[in-house]
Design a protein around this motif. Structure first.
Motif, PDB file in Angstrom:
ATOM      1  N   ILE A  82      31.431 -34.680 -19.180  1.00 48.21           N
ATOM      2  CA  ILE A  82      30.245 -33.827 -19.170  1.00 48.21           C
ATOM      3  C   ILE A  82      29.046 -34.683 -19.549  1.00 48.21           C
ATOM      4  CG2 ILE A  82      29.143 -31.747 -20.062  1.00 48.21           C
ATOM      5  CD1 ILE A  82      31.895 -30.670 -20.769  1.00 48.21           C
ATOM      6  N   SER A  83      28.194 -34.922 -18.558  1.00 47.78           N
ATOM      7  CA  SER A  83      26.988 -35.694 -18.791  1.00 47.78           C
ATOM      8  C   SER A  83      25.882 -34.778 -19.274  1.00 47.78           C
ATOM      9  CB  SER A  83      26.553 -36.400 -17.495  1.00 47.78           C
ATOM     10  OG  SER A  83      25.298 -37.002 -17.667  1.00 47.78           O
ATOM     11  N   MET A  84      25.209 -35.202 -20.320  1.00 49.78           N
ATOM     12  CA  MET A  84      24.144 -34.383 -20.889  1.00 49.78           C
ATOM     13  C   MET A  84      22.769 -35.001 -20.671  1.00 49.78           C
ATOM     14  SD  MET A  84      26.113 -33.526 -24.430  1.00 49.78           S
ATOM     15  CE  MET A  84      26.521 -35.266 -24.597  1.00 49.78           C
ATOM     16  N   ILE A  85      22.650 -35.842 -19.648  1.00 52.52           N
ATOM     17  CA  ILE A  85      21.339 -36.385 -19.312  1.00 52.52           C
ATOM     18  C   ILE A  85      20.437 -35.222 -18.934  1.00 52.52           C
ATOM     19  CG2 ILE A  85      20.069 -37.813 -17.665  1.00 52.52           C
ATOM     20  CD1 ILE A  85      22.522 -39.587 -17.463  1.00 52.52           C
ATOM     21  N   PRO A  86      19.251 -35.143 -19.500  1.00 46.29           N
ATOM     22  CA  PRO A  86      18.365 -34.019 -19.194  1.00 46.29           C
ATOM     23  C   PRO A  86      18.149 -33.858 -17.692  1.00 46.29           C
ATOM     24  CG  PRO A  86      17.483 -35.286 -21.012  1.00 46.29           C
ATOM     25  CD  PRO A  86      18.655 -36.066 -20.472  1.00 46.29           C
ATOM     26  N   LYS A  87      18.226 -32.635 -17.227  1.00 47.83           N
ATOM     27  CA  LYS A  87      18.078 -32.358 -15.817  1.00 47.83           C
ATOM     28  C   LYS A  87      16.619 -32.501 -15.392  1.00 47.83           C
ATOM     29  CE  LYS A  87      22.409 -31.257 -15.711  1.00 47.83           C
ATOM     30  NZ  LYS A  87      23.417 -32.131 -15.107  1.00 47.83           N
ATOM     31  N   LEU A  88      16.445 -32.783 -14.120  1.00 46.37           N
ATOM     32  CA  LEU A  88      15.097 -32.907 -13.585  1.00 46.37           C
ATOM     33  C   LEU A  88      14.584 -31.572 -13.062  1.00 46.37           C
ATOM     34  CD1 LEU A  88      15.545 -36.289 -11.690  1.00 46.37           C
ATOM     35  CD2 LEU A  88      14.626 -35.899 -13.966  1.00 46.37           C
ATOM     36  N   VAL A  89      15.413 -30.558 -13.114  1.00 48.48           N
ATOM     37  CA  VAL A  89      15.015 -29.224 -12.662  1.00 48.48           C
ATOM     38  C   VAL A  89      15.376 -28.230 -13.753  1.00 48.48           C
ATOM     39  CG1 VAL A  89      15.281 -29.757 -10.224  1.00 48.48           C
ATOM     40  CG2 VAL A  89      17.224 -28.850 -11.492  1.00 48.48           C
ATOM     41  N   GLN A  90      14.764 -27.080 -13.722  1.00 48.66           N
ATOM     42  CA  GLN A  90      15.086 -26.049 -14.690  1.00 48.66           C
ATOM     43  C   GLN A  90      16.440 -25.423 -14.361  1.00 48.66           C
ATOM     44  OE1 GLN A  90      11.881 -23.249 -14.869  1.00 48.66           O
ATOM     45  NE2 GLN A  90      10.484 -24.664 -15.889  1.00 48.66           N
ATOM     46  N   GLY A  91      16.996 -24.778 -15.337  1.00 48.76           N
ATOM     47  CA  GLY A  91      18.260 -24.089 -15.107  1.00 48.76           C
ATOM     48  C   GLY A  91      19.473 -24.878 -15.554  1.00 48.76           C
ATOM     49  N   GLU A  92      19.288 -25.819 -16.461  1.00 48.84           N
ATOM     50  CA  GLU A  92      20.418 -26.600 -16.964  1.00 48.84           C
ATOM     51  C   GLU A  92      21.460 -25.664 -17.579  1.00 48.84           C
ATOM     52  OE1 GLU A  92      21.345 -30.175 -20.171  1.00 48.84           O
ATOM     53  OE2 GLU A  92      19.314 -29.404 -19.913  1.00 48.84           O
ATOM     54  N   ARG A  93      22.726 -25.916 -17.255  1.00 54.01           N
ATOM     55  CA  ARG A  93      23.796 -25.029 -17.715  1.00 54.01           C
ATOM     56  C   ARG A  93      24.829 -25.785 -18.543  1.00 54.01           C
ATOM     57  NH1 ARG A  93      25.322 -21.796 -12.221  1.00 54.01           N
ATOM     58  NH2 ARG A  93      25.539 -23.931 -11.454  1.00 54.01           N
ATOM     59  N   GLY A 105      41.493 -24.906 -20.976  1.00 46.29           N
ATOM     60  CA  GLY A 105      42.670 -25.542 -21.542  1.00 46.29           C
ATOM     61  C   GLY A 105      42.676 -27.057 -21.455  1.00 46.29           C
ATOM     62  N   VAL A 106      41.555 -27.651 -21.039  1.00 45.92           N
ATOM     63  CA  VAL A 106      41.449 -29.112 -21.013  1.00 45.92           C
ATOM     64  C   VAL A 106      41.549 -29.652 -22.435  1.00 45.92           C
ATOM     65  CG1 VAL A 106      39.819 -31.014 -20.598  1.00 45.92           C
ATOM     66  CG2 VAL A 106      40.116 -29.221 -18.877  1.00 45.92           C
ATOM     67  N   LYS A 107      42.294 -30.730 -22.610  1.00 43.96           N
ATOM     68  CA  LYS A 107      42.527 -31.278 -23.945  1.00 43.96           C
ATOM     69  C   LYS A 107      41.581 -32.416 -24.317  1.00 43.96           C
ATOM     70  CE  LYS A 107      47.489 -30.199 -23.850  1.00 43.96           C
ATOM     71  NZ  LYS A 107      48.867 -30.777 -23.935  1.00 43.96           N
ATOM     72  N   PHE A 108      40.951 -33.022 -23.291  1.00 48.27           N
ATOM     73  CA  PHE A 108      40.132 -34.202 -23.543  1.00 48.27           C
ATOM     74  C   PHE A 108      38.806 -34.090 -22.802  1.00 48.27           C
ATOM     75  CE2 PHE A 108      44.655 -35.486 -23.181  1.00 48.27           C
ATOM     76  CZ  PHE A 108      44.907 -35.693 -24.539  1.00 48.27           C
ATOM     77  N   VAL A 109      37.727 -34.448 -23.485  1.00 46.33           N
ATOM     78  CA  VAL A 109      36.402 -34.438 -22.879  1.00 46.33           C
ATOM     79  C   VAL A 109      35.713 -35.764 -23.161  1.00 46.33           C
ATOM     80  CG1 VAL A 109      34.064 -33.496 -23.128  1.00 46.33           C
ATOM     81  CG2 VAL A 109      35.992 -31.951 -22.790  1.00 46.33           C
ATOM     82  N   GLU A 110      35.103 -36.320 -22.128  1.00 43.77           N
ATOM     83  CA  GLU A 110      34.245 -37.495 -22.259  1.00 43.77           C
ATOM     84  C   GLU A 110      32.807 -37.010 -22.144  1.00 43.77           C
ATOM     85  OE1 GLU A 110      34.191 -41.842 -20.202  1.00 43.77           O
ATOM     86  OE2 GLU A 110      33.710 -40.184 -18.851  1.00 43.77           O
ATOM     87  N   THR A 111      32.001 -37.249 -23.168  1.00 47.70           N
ATOM     88  CA  THR A 111      30.600 -36.869 -23.140  1.00 47.70           C
ATOM     89  C   THR A 111      29.735 -38.111 -22.991  1.00 47.70           C
ATOM     90  OG1 THR A 111      30.537 -36.886 -25.565  1.00 47.70           O
ATOM     91  CG2 THR A 111      30.892 -34.755 -24.487  1.00 47.70           C
ATOM     92  N   SER A 112      28.540 -37.916 -22.467  1.00 42.44           N
ATOM     93  CA  SER A 112      27.623 -39.042 -22.275  1.00 42.44           C
ATOM     94  C   SER A 112      26.217 -38.506 -22.077  1.00 42.44           C
ATOM     95  CB  SER A 112      28.040 -39.873 -21.044  1.00 42.44           C
ATOM     96  OG  SER A 112      28.021 -39.076 -19.866  1.00 42.44           O
ATOM     97  N   GLY A 113      25.236 -39.396 -22.149  1.00 45.34           N
ATOM     98  CA  GLY A 113      23.866 -39.024 -21.835  1.00 45.34           C
ATOM     99  C   GLY A 113      22.990 -38.790 -23.044  1.00 45.34           C
ATOM    100  N   ARG A 114      23.439 -37.989 -23.981  1.00 47.43           N
ATOM    101  CA  ARG A 114      22.726 -37.770 -25.237  1.00 47.43           C
ATOM    102  C   ARG A 114      23.743 -37.309 -26.274  1.00 47.43           C
ATOM    103  NH1 ARG A 114      20.712 -32.908 -22.268  1.00 47.43           N
ATOM    104  NH2 ARG A 114      21.352 -31.024 -23.407  1.00 47.43           N
ATOM    105  N   SER A 115      23.318 -37.112 -27.478  1.00 48.80           N
ATOM    106  CA  SER A 115      24.235 -36.723 -28.546  1.00 48.80           C
ATOM    107  C   SER A 115      24.909 -35.390 -28.218  1.00 48.80           C
ATOM    108  CB  SER A 115      23.489 -36.597 -29.877  1.00 48.80           C
ATOM    109  OG  SER A 115      24.345 -36.054 -30.867  1.00 48.80           O
ATOM    110  N   PRO A 116      26.239 -35.311 -28.412  1.00 48.27           N
ATOM    111  CA  PRO A 116      26.953 -34.061 -28.156  1.00 48.27           C
ATOM    112  C   PRO A 116      26.939 -33.113 -29.347  1.00 48.27           C
ATOM    113  CG  PRO A 116      28.521 -35.738 -28.778  1.00 48.27           C
ATOM    114  CD  PRO A 116      27.154 -36.414 -28.773  1.00 48.27           C
TER     115      PRO A 116
END
Length: 334
Positions: A82-93, A105-116
């Motif tokens: 899940i990338s958390m780089i700010p979106k260039l359009v409105q409506g970020e979900r 039920g996913v057991k593992f998440v890789e985050t990136s882009g900004r602090s989770p």
């Protein structure tokens, strides 16, 4: 083609124990490309990879891909990026996506882009292990403070976003052991098993590979695109988008040359002035058509390790053999 018979387990690190893998390698999430076929092949080969949530426009499509991957993995581990780089359009979900992944039920998440940090309660409540990817050690220290389980630090050699500090993988690894208490992985220019052995010797729990995996058979990309990577050398990457503080290392082509020229001529051009050239839709088209002349096509110095298209299991097996040779050179092989 069936996956080859795996080699005996020779590694035991926080990465293998956390993810349940045979080899402490993460095949990092690749925008538009990390789908069920590729991610499940990584799991069956003895490593772990992550479906990229940002590749799916609708949450229901992501949910369906997760279920498809689960079936194809046949019990092997996988996760979601899940990338958390700010979106260039409105409506970020972003919050909606985190909740969907937690509920799936996913057991593992890789985050990136900004602090989770703001999403950690969702993940922890679901019992999800969090690997946060950062472009610099200072961000790894911050991620540690907000409770992630481990971090991956990608150096200046990496494809995609190496950040603004542009510190190399060797230096990042040398400093990480001093500054981190949680398990960490090193990435950026990794493509051989010998590099894993070196990283482990420096205190890492594993390595991250992205560029090296772009020629796996299971990756859903045009054959001409993969052939271009085979021909390319480690010197065939370019850096651009520094003017908008979003540095990208990608395969050098007409787009990187143009964008670099525009940035040099007008340092204040801004993202709006570049967007028509760097839009992700252009790169996505290149993966489908094989025309690599246009688009920002993430690739790092590990291009130098690419020789041919191979099944994921074969890439991993070759990597393990190289690691064993490195251990033998050190007098550590079993």
């Amino acid at each position: 083609m069936k996956d080859s018979t795996p080699l005996p387990t020779i590694f035991d690190t926080p990465v293998t124990r956390t993810f349940g893998t045979r080899v402490p390698v993460v095949a990092g999430g690749l925008q538009w490309l990390s789908k069920a076929e590729y991610v499940s092949a990584a799991g069956r080969a003895g490593i772990i990879s992550f479906i990229t949530a940002a590749s799916f426009a609708e949450p229901e499509d992501l949910k369906a891909e997760i279920e498809k991957c689960r079936e194809m993995c046949d019990g092997a581990p996988f996760g979601v990026n899940i990338s958390m780089i700010p979106k260039l359009v409105q409506g970020e979900r972003t919050a909606e996506i985190f909740q969907l992944v937690a509920d799936s039920g996913v057991k593992f998440v890789e985050t990136s882009g900004r602090s989770p940090e703001e999403f950690m309660p969702i993940l922890k409540e679901a019992g999800i292990k969090v690997l946060h990817k950062v472009p610099s050690l200072r961000f790894a220290v911050k991620a540690q403070s907000v409770g992630v389980d481990m971090v991956s630090i990608v150096g200046a050699e990496c494809g995609g976003h190496p950040g603004l500090d542009m510190i190399g993988s060797m230096v990042n690894a040398g400093l990480a052991e001093e500054r981190l208490d949680i398990p960490w992985l090193i990435g950026g220019g990794v493509g051989r098993g010998a590099q894993l052995v070196a990283a482990l010797g420096m205190g890492a729990s594993g390595v991250v590979m992205g560029t090296r995996m772009l020629v796996s058979e299971e990756l859903q990309a045009h054959g001409d695109y993969k052939q271009a990577l085979i021909v390319a050398k480690e010197t065939d990457t370019a850096l651009c988008m520094q003017s908008v503080r979003n540095t990208v290392r990608s395969l050098r082509n007409e787009t990187t040359d143009l964008v670099s020229k525009l940035e040099q001529e007008n340092p204040d051009i801004g993202i709006k002035g570049l967007l028509e050239h760097v839009s992700g839709a252009i790169g996505r088209k290149a993966y489908a058509t094989g025309d690599i002349s246009r688009g920002i096509l993430s690739a790092g110095h590990a291009l130098g390790f690419i020789r041919k298209v191979q099944p994921m299991a074969e890439i991993v097996a070759d990597f393990e053999v190289d690691a064993l040779k490195a251990l033998d050179r050190l007098g550590c092989a079993a």
